[in-house]
Design a protein around this motif. Structure first.
Motif, mmCIF file in Angstrom:
data_model
loop_
_atom_site.group_PDB
_atom_site.id
_atom_site.type_symbol
_atom_site.label_atom_id
_atom_site.label_comp_id
_atom_site.label_asym_id
_atom_site.label_seq_id
_atom_site.Cartn_x
_atom_site.Cartn_y
_atom_site.Cartn_z
ATOM 1 N N ARG A 1 15.802 -10.389 68.212
ATOM 2 C CA ARG A 1 16.012 -11.702 68.833
ATOM 3 C C ARG A 1 15.379 -11.767 70.220
ATOM 4 N NH1 ARG A 1 21.649 -13.934 69.190
ATOM 5 N NH2 ARG A 1 20.578 -15.932 69.076
ATOM 6 N N ILE A 2 15.461 -10.682 70.979
ATOM 7 C CA ILE A 2 14.864 -10.680 72.309
ATOM 8 C C ILE A 2 13.341 -10.732 72.202
ATOM 9 C CG2 ILE A 2 14.550 -9.319 74.408
ATOM 10 C CD1 ILE A 2 17.267 -10.758 74.151
ATOM 11 N N SER B 1 25.091 -10.133 75.297
ATOM 12 C CA SER B 1 23.933 -10.823 74.729
ATOM 13 C C SER B 1 23.436 -11.926 75.659
ATOM 14 C CB SER B 1 24.277 -11.406 73.355
ATOM 15 O OG SER B 1 25.340 -12.339 73.456
ATOM 16 N N LEU C 1 15.950 -21.403 73.665
ATOM 17 C CA LEU C 1 17.279 -20.792 73.581
ATOM 18 C C LEU C 1 18.162 -21.502 72.565
ATOM 19 C CD1 LEU C 1 17.987 -20.171 77.371
ATOM 20 C CD2 LEU C 1 17.553 -18.423 75.637
ATOM 21 N N HIS D 1 19.711 -11.943 77.333
ATOM 22 C CA HIS D 1 18.796 -13.087 77.253
ATOM 23 C C HIS D 1 18.335 -13.505 78.651
ATOM 24 C CE1 HIS D 1 19.805 -13.656 72.987
ATOM 25 N NE2 HIS D 1 18.818 -14.536 72.944
ATOM 26 N N LEU E 1 12.428 -14.292 71.413
ATOM 27 C CA LEU E 1 12.508 -15.117 72.619
ATOM 28 C C LEU E 1 11.237 -14.974 73.450
ATOM 29 C CD1 LEU E 1 13.976 -16.740 74.884
ATOM 30 C CD2 LEU E 1 14.931 -14.557 75.648
ATOM 31 N N HIS F 1 19.991 -6.428 68.698
ATOM 32 C CA HIS F 1 19.452 -7.448 69.601
ATOM 33 C C HIS F 1 17.933 -7.439 69.771
ATOM 34 C CE1 HIS F 1 23.384 -8.793 70.934
ATOM 35 N NE2 HIS F 1 23.735 -7.544 71.158
ATOM 36 N N TYR G 1 15.504 -21.986 68.741
ATOM 37 C CA TYR G 1 14.926 -20.793 68.118
ATOM 38 C C TYR G 1 15.863 -19.593 68.206
ATOM 39 C CZ TYR G 1 10.660 -23.514 67.938
ATOM 40 O OH TYR G 1 9.745 -24.490 67.676
ATOM 41 N N GLN G 2 16.520 -19.424 69.356
ATOM 42 C CA GLN G 2 17.475 -18.326 69.498
ATOM 43 C C GLN G 2 18.845 -18.689 68.935
ATOM 44 O OE1 GLN G 2 14.758 -16.355 70.222
ATOM 45 N NE2 GLN G 2 16.383 -15.085 71.070
#
Length: 210
Positions: free
Chosen positions: A48-49, A89, A155, A93, A52, A45, A158-159
């Motif tokens: 991805r975080i 997850s 979110l 986020h 963000l 993770h 892009y996520q």
């Protein structure tokens, strides 16, 4: 910058069923003291975080701090984690987004939006300058959007969260998310079109010796 907020869904986001969370096995192992499992969770993770936070803040150092703080809070929360309350997850986020809110709030008191550093594209030997320029324009345009519209776009696009997941992170209904996305896309297109016109105008000015 407008600080648009969307009213939370009164019913709240739908809770995750215990078998729906792909991280649950890792969370169980971490609760049993398996540090290697935490490393796997981090690898799964962290990127991805960080992405963000980078999109929300436009600054690598601030994004790194948010990502580290988010995983510190995760480490503290995991011993008390209740399966079925939410996907891990989604919760992570939400934590990262709240940390971004805090960082943006501090920044507004001391730093203009124009100082936000654009997100550079992936380095390439031939297209680096072009990618940096395009990515920088998009990041600058994102920074002009109302906060909730920017969150929804980041979110969802892009996520790459599903509508259900993105709505759960923002604690709104899927219908409210769709409204934010529609308004955000229109505003982003308008901001990019305006910047393109400005660039073309400057180019014409240079050609005419202005």
């Amino acid at each position: 910058m407008s600080n648009e907020r969307t009213r939370p869904d009164p019913t709240g986001p739908a809770p995750a069923r215990p078998g729906d969370d792909p991280d649950q096995t890792l969370l169980d192992l971490i609760r049993d003291g398996d540090e290697q499992a935490y490393g796997v969770l981090l690898d799964r993770h962290l990127e991805r975080i960080h992405a963000l936070a980078q999109r929300m803040l436009g600054n690598a150092a601030d994004a790194e701090e948010v990502a580290q703080d988010a995983f510190l809070r995760a480490w503290q929360q995991i011993p008390n984690w209740q399966p079925g309350t939410a996907k891990f997850s989604t919760w992570l986020h939400r934590v990262a987004m709240n940390l971004c809110h805090d960082a943006l709030r501090r920044r507004r008191d001391s730093r203009p939006v124009e100082d936000i550093q654009p997100v550079s594209g992936e380095p390439g030997p031939e297209q680096l300058a072009r990618r940096q320029d395009r990515s920088g324009r998009v990041q600058a345009a994102l920074a002009t959007l109302p906060e909730r519209q920017r969150e929804a776009l980041v979110l969802s696009h892009y996520q790459e969260l599903s509508q259900r997941e993105a709505a759960a992170v923002l604690e709104i209904s899927e219908e409210a998310l769709e409204s934010l996305l529609a308004r955000g896309r229109r505003a982003l297109r308008a901001a990019l079109a305006e910047e393109l016109e400005d660039l073309q105008g400057k180019g014409d000015g240079h050609r005419h010796g202005i």
